[in-house]
Design a protein around this motif. Structure first.
Motif, mmCIF file in Angstrom:
data_model
loop_
_atom_site.group_PDB
_atom_site.id
_atom_site.type_symbol
_atom_site.label_atom_id
_atom_site.label_comp_id
_atom_site.label_asym_id
_atom_site.label_seq_id
_atom_site.Cartn_x
_atom_site.Cartn_y
_atom_site.Cartn_z
ATOM 1 N N VAL A 84 0.845 -1.113 0.110
ATOM 2 C CA VAL A 84 0.117 -0.045 0.036
ATOM 3 C C VAL A 84 0.832 1.360 0.091
ATOM 4 C CG1 VAL A 84 -1.778 1.291 1.291
ATOM 5 C CG2 VAL A 84 -2.025 -1.083 0.946
ATOM 6 N N PHE A 98 0.341 5.217 0.584
ATOM 7 C CA PHE A 98 -0.565 6.101 1.108
ATOM 8 C C PHE A 98 -0.013 7.445 1.543
ATOM 9 C CE2 PHE A 98 0.789 4.064 5.123
ATOM 10 C CZ PHE A 98 0.594 5.242 5.858
ATOM 11 N N PHE A 146 4.823 9.912 -0.413
ATOM 12 C CA PHE A 146 3.962 8.778 -0.113
ATOM 13 C C PHE A 146 4.655 8.029 1.062
ATOM 14 C CE2 PHE A 146 1.780 9.771 -3.746
ATOM 15 C CZ PHE A 146 0.394 9.616 -3.724
ATOM 16 N N GLU A 156 4.810 3.949 1.707
ATOM 17 C CA GLU A 156 4.591 2.656 1.272
ATOM 18 C C GLU A 156 4.923 1.498 2.279
ATOM 19 O OE1 GLU A 156 6.128 2.521 -3.276
ATOM 20 O OE2 GLU A 156 7.689 2.361 -1.914
ATOM 21 N N MET A 181 -3.850 -2.751 6.710
ATOM 22 C CA MET A 181 -4.982 -1.752 6.747
ATOM 23 C C MET A 181 -4.951 -1.031 8.214
ATOM 24 S SD MET A 181 -6.166 -1.055 4.196
ATOM 25 C CE MET A 181 -6.162 -1.763 2.190
ATOM 26 N N VAL A 222 -2.571 1.631 8.432
ATOM 27 C CA VAL A 222 -3.048 2.782 7.619
ATOM 28 C C VAL A 222 -4.193 3.521 8.616
ATOM 29 C CG1 VAL A 222 -4.284 3.610 5.859
ATOM 30 C CG2 VAL A 222 -2.531 2.014 5.455
ATOM 31 N N THR A 271 -3.826 7.162 10.291
ATOM 32 C CA THR A 271 -4.848 8.110 9.992
ATOM 33 C C THR A 271 -5.400 8.769 11.468
ATOM 34 O OG1 THR A 271 -5.334 7.055 7.939
ATOM 35 C CG2 THR A 271 -7.131 8.372 8.634
ATOM 36 N N LEU A 323 -6.802 11.262 3.052
ATOM 37 C CA LEU A 323 -6.083 9.919 2.931
ATOM 38 C C LEU A 323 -6.210 9.624 1.464
ATOM 39 C CD1 LEU A 323 -4.724 7.349 3.903
ATOM 40 C CD2 LEU A 323 -6.933 6.461 4.177
ATOM 41 N N LEU A 343 -4.727 6.585 -1.021
ATOM 42 C CA LEU A 343 -4.242 5.183 -1.014
ATOM 43 C C LEU A 343 -4.361 4.521 -2.021
ATOM 44 C CD1 LEU A 343 -5.148 2.702 2.039
ATOM 45 C CD2 LEU A 343 -5.589 2.002 -0.310
ATOM 46 N N LYS A 344 -3.064 3.903 -2.669
ATOM 47 C CA LYS A 344 -3.079 2.897 -3.615
ATOM 48 C C LYS A 344 -2.443 1.632 -3.239
ATOM 49 C CE LYS A 344 -1.209 2.466 -8.449
ATOM 50 N NZ LYS A 344 -0.470 3.178 -9.350
ATOM 51 N N ALA A 345 -3.124 0.619 -3.742
ATOM 52 C CA ALA A 345 -2.918 -0.909 -3.223
ATOM 53 C C ALA A 345 -2.610 -1.847 -4.386
ATOM 54 C CB ALA A 345 -3.994 -1.347 -2.403
#
Length: 106
Positions: A3, A5, A42, A44, A53, A56, A60, A72, A74-76
């Motif tokens: 991830v 983010f 970002f 990672e 998760m 993350v 947050t 937020l 987020l790329k997964a």
């Protein structure tokens, strides 16, 4: 899974800079023990779905303490059965670049 983010307060309670809030998030990520790296834009992190998760979410919530709203992004990359991809993907890219450069000099 990997991830990438970015998390930051949309409205900072102390100043225009968000570095203190981002530092709180990065501390959470680093304390997780999961493979991670942070760049200028970002962070990672790599691990199993639930553990990534959870980190993350905790990051947050740490940022939420610095403002009234949190942004937020987020790329997964979810690829079951694969580990070590945080570095592996970069290594394969570098190998491909080196091969292309070698072809150009031959």
């Amino acid at each position: 899974m990997i991830v990438a983010f970015s998390v930051a307060p949309s409205v900072s309670s102390s100043s225009d800079s968000v570095h203190d809030a981002v530092a709180a998030a990065v501390r959470i990520v680093r304390a997780s023990g999961l493979p991670n790296r942070t760049s200028s834009m970002f962070t990672e992190i790599e691990g199993e779905w639930d553990e990534v998760m959870a980190v993350v979410k905790a990051a947050t919530l740490a940022v939420a303490e610095h403002g009234t709203r949190v942004s937020l992004v987020l790329k997964a990359d979810y690829r079951p059965g694969h580990t070590g991809e945080l570095d592996g993907k970069v290594q394969r890219l570098e190998q491909a670049l080196a091969a292309t450069e070698a072809e150009g000099t031959a």
